[in-house]
Design a protein around this motif. Structure first.
Motif, mmCIF file in Angstrom:
data_model
loop_
_atom_site.group_PDB
_atom_site.id
_atom_site.type_symbol
_atom_site.label_atom_id
_atom_site.label_comp_id
_atom_site.label_asym_id
_atom_site.label_seq_id
_atom_site.Cartn_x
_atom_site.Cartn_y
_atom_site.Cartn_z
ATOM 1 N N THR A 61 -18.850 24.428 21.828
ATOM 2 C CA THR A 61 -17.675 24.022 20.967
ATOM 3 C C THR A 61 -16.312 24.675 21.827
ATOM 4 O O THR A 61 -15.134 23.997 21.946
ATOM 5 C CB THR A 61 -17.749 24.776 19.686
ATOM 6 N N ALA A 62 -16.283 25.785 22.332
ATOM 7 C CA ALA A 62 -15.214 26.515 22.790
ATOM 8 C C ALA A 62 -14.886 25.700 24.186
ATOM 9 O O ALA A 62 -13.835 25.220 24.233
ATOM 10 C CB ALA A 62 -15.630 27.751 23.325
ATOM 11 N N GLN A 63 -15.928 25.312 24.974
ATOM 12 C CA GLN A 63 -15.803 24.338 26.008
ATOM 13 C C GLN A 63 -15.161 23.226 25.645
ATOM 14 O O GLN A 63 -14.276 22.835 26.482
ATOM 15 C CB GLN A 63 -16.993 24.474 26.593
ATOM 16 N N GLU A 64 -15.428 22.472 24.789
ATOM 17 C CA GLU A 64 -14.983 21.413 24.421
ATOM 18 C C GLU A 64 -13.633 21.396 24.043
ATOM 19 O O GLU A 64 -12.652 20.532 24.565
ATOM 20 C CB GLU A 64 -15.902 20.496 23.240
ATOM 21 N N GLU A 65 -13.095 22.419 23.207
ATOM 22 C CA GLU A 65 -11.763 22.704 22.863
ATOM 23 C C GLU A 65 -10.908 22.959 24.025
ATOM 24 O O GLU A 65 -9.904 22.391 24.012
ATOM 25 C CB GLU A 65 -11.709 23.665 21.787
ATOM 26 N N THR A 66 -11.531 23.766 25.049
ATOM 27 C CA THR A 66 -10.519 24.052 26.040
ATOM 28 C C THR A 66 -10.595 22.708 27.084
ATOM 29 O O THR A 66 -9.315 22.548 27.538
ATOM 30 C CB THR A 66 -11.553 25.047 27.106
ATOM 31 N N GLU A 67 -11.487 21.759 27.097
ATOM 32 C CA GLU A 67 -11.460 20.676 27.900
ATOM 33 C C GLU A 67 -10.321 19.821 27.431
ATOM 34 O O GLU A 67 -9.607 19.139 28.030
ATOM 35 C CB GLU A 67 -12.654 19.906 28.019
ATOM 36 N N ASP A 68 -10.246 19.717 25.907
ATOM 37 C CA ASP A 68 -9.251 18.887 25.312
ATOM 38 C C ASP A 68 -7.961 19.442 25.576
ATOM 39 O O ASP A 68 -7.070 18.468 25.983
ATOM 40 C CB ASP A 68 -9.440 18.922 23.628
ATOM 41 N N LYS A 69 -7.826 20.675 25.800
ATOM 42 C CA LYS A 69 -6.523 21.384 26.161
ATOM 43 C C LYS A 69 -6.107 20.888 27.382
ATOM 44 O O LYS A 69 -4.766 20.449 27.839
ATOM 45 C CB LYS A 69 -6.408 22.624 25.533
ATOM 46 N N LEU A 70 -7.217 21.190 28.500
ATOM 47 C CA LEU A 70 -6.849 20.679 29.855
ATOM 48 C C LEU A 70 -6.372 19.099 29.953
ATOM 49 O O LEU A 70 -5.558 18.724 30.714
ATOM 50 C CB LEU A 70 -8.146 21.240 30.599
ATOM 51 N N LYS A 71 -7.010 18.290 28.986
ATOM 52 C CA LYS A 71 -6.875 16.802 29.278
ATOM 53 C C LYS A 71 -5.196 16.654 28.885
ATOM 54 O O LYS A 71 -4.734 15.875 29.568
ATOM 55 C CB LYS A 71 -7.889 16.120 28.162
ATOM 56 N N GLN A 72 -4.941 17.507 27.927
ATOM 57 C CA GLN A 72 -3.692 17.391 27.291
ATOM 58 C C GLN A 72 -2.450 17.795 28.439
ATOM 59 O O GLN A 72 -1.630 17.013 28.719
ATOM 60 C CB GLN A 72 -3.305 18.155 26.104
#
Length: 416
Positions: free
Chosen positions: A43-54
């Protein structure tokens, strides 16, 4: 929206970092098979990746402030974590955006984009993808580097990026290596004495640029075959010796360390290697090692004295003060000027993230002879298996570069 997105980008950067630090902490205690943590990690990984995509989307924003904030977030993320799986699919988009920032951005944006590109190459780990990115961006990095009208900070950042990207990604054919070294030389040779032996008066900011170009060049010298090395030693050692009289303390130090590295490489290829005019070199080093000039800041004097003592001891009797860098349960020995130059180059670009990358990034582990990672990064565990390692260690380009670096390490057998 410039102002609003500026604030949210700062939040984005701190969110990404807090995810990273909490993920790194759990990495050390995470055992195989603890399903709960893996779900949290995922979950943390997915949230982080969403922020990086942004952040990646924000690199294309109209507002320079938003683009800068996004570059800063990416710089922090890339230096603090290994993100190969995430970046391998987005590397072309990111490279395109960085190229646009380098071509069209102001000085601050160009400097930030060059640094992020160097980190991207370290993340991609010297496989074919890194080489492809480097071929694409080498021309623009070189153009800014040698443009006397460009901002000094952008040129400095491009010098470092050129050195690092070429070191990890240049093809074995040596063409990128020769071109990059030539551009870097053209910058720091402006600090060389004229025909009458007089050093030029440096313009404001130029010693910092000369230092960055000289250090990047010195990193690349470690990849040169014996035949090329002999030519470089003859050309540069006498001129660099004259630059020890430079008025800038940090440039003097960069010059001193480069002289020690060149002498070490010279002794590697020829046990009878002699420094031309070594008496006057040692005299000059002695005076720098005992410099009591009250016009200089105390810290500058102390730093200069300790480094020049080391350089002097090495030139006179081949002594090198070994240093051990600890990370996790491991350590890496810095036992030569060559290893010090390589370690310092990574430390400069990764800053406090260098220990994390020594622990988890197969590229750094290969360069420092550490073997595969002992424990996988939490993010990698969450994605079950590291495609990064599988891909890297099987990549022909990676094997060729490892072979090149190792050959160079093994007394520089005549490569190429």
């Amino acid at each position: 929206t410039g102002g609003e997105s500026g604030a949210s980008d700062e939040d984005l950067a701190s969110d990404i970092l807090s995810h990273y630090s909490s993920a790194s902490e759990s990495a050390s205690v995470l055992e195989e098979g603890t399903g709960v943590e893996l779900v949290d990690e995922q979950t943390a990984q997915e949230e982080t990746e969403d922020k990086l995509k942004q952040c990646i989307d924000n690199l294309m924003d109209k507002s320079a402030k938003t683009r800068l904030a996004a570059l800063e977030s990416l710089r922090q993320a890339f230096s603090s974590r290994v993100l190969y799986d995430f970046l391998i699919e987005r590397r072309l988009t990111i490279s395109d955006c960085l190229e646009r920032s380098l071509k069209k951005g102001g000085g601050e944006e160009q400097a930030a984009a060059a640094t992020v590109f160097a980190l991207l190459c370290v993340q991609l780990g010297g496989g074919d993808e890194g080489e492809e990115g480097f071929k694409m961006l080498r021309p623009i990095l070189s153009t800014i580097l040698i443009d006397s009208g460009a901002s000094i900070s952008a040129r400095q950042s491009c010098a470092r990026a050129l050195g690092m990207c070429c070191y990890v990604s240049a093809a074995e054919d040596g063409e990128d290596l020769v071109k990059s070294m030539t551009h870097l030389e053209s910058v720091f040779m402006s600090s060389y004495p004229n025909r009458e032996g007089v050093l030029p008066t440096p313009k404001p900011g130029s010693p910092g640029l000369y230092s960055a170009a000289l250090q990047a060049w010195a990193l690349l010298v470690t990849l040169c075959p014996a035949s090329r090395l002999s030519v470089l030693l003859d050309l540069h050692l006498p001129k660099l010796q004259a630059c020890l009289e430079s008025s800038d303390v940090n440039y003097r130090i960069a010059v001193g360390e480069t002289i020690a590295l060149l002498v070490e490489l010279g002794r590697d290829i020829d046990t009878d290697f002699e420094v031309e005019d070594s008496d006057s070199l040692c005299e000059c080093l002695k005076s720098l090692a005992t410099d009591g000039n009250k016009h200089r800041a105390k810290n500058d004097r102390r730093k200069q004295r300790s480094i020049f003592r080391e350089v002097l001891h090495y030139i006179e009797n081949e002594d090198f003060t070994e240093e051990k860098i600890r990370f996790g349960v491991e350590g890496v020995y810095i036992d030569s000027w060559m290893r010090r130059r390589v370690y310092d180059a990574f430390k400069e670009i990764l800053e406090s993230g260098v220990r994390h990358h020594l622990q988890f990034n197969p590229l750094l582990r290969d360069i420092f002879g550490l073997g595969p990672p002992l424990i996988l990064d939490a993010a990698v565990k969450a994605s079950k298996i590291s495609r990064f390692e599988k891909h890297l260690f099987n990549s022909a380009a990676f094997k060729a570069r490892t072979k090149l670096r190792n050959k160079v390490r093994d007394k520089r057998a005549d490569v190429m």
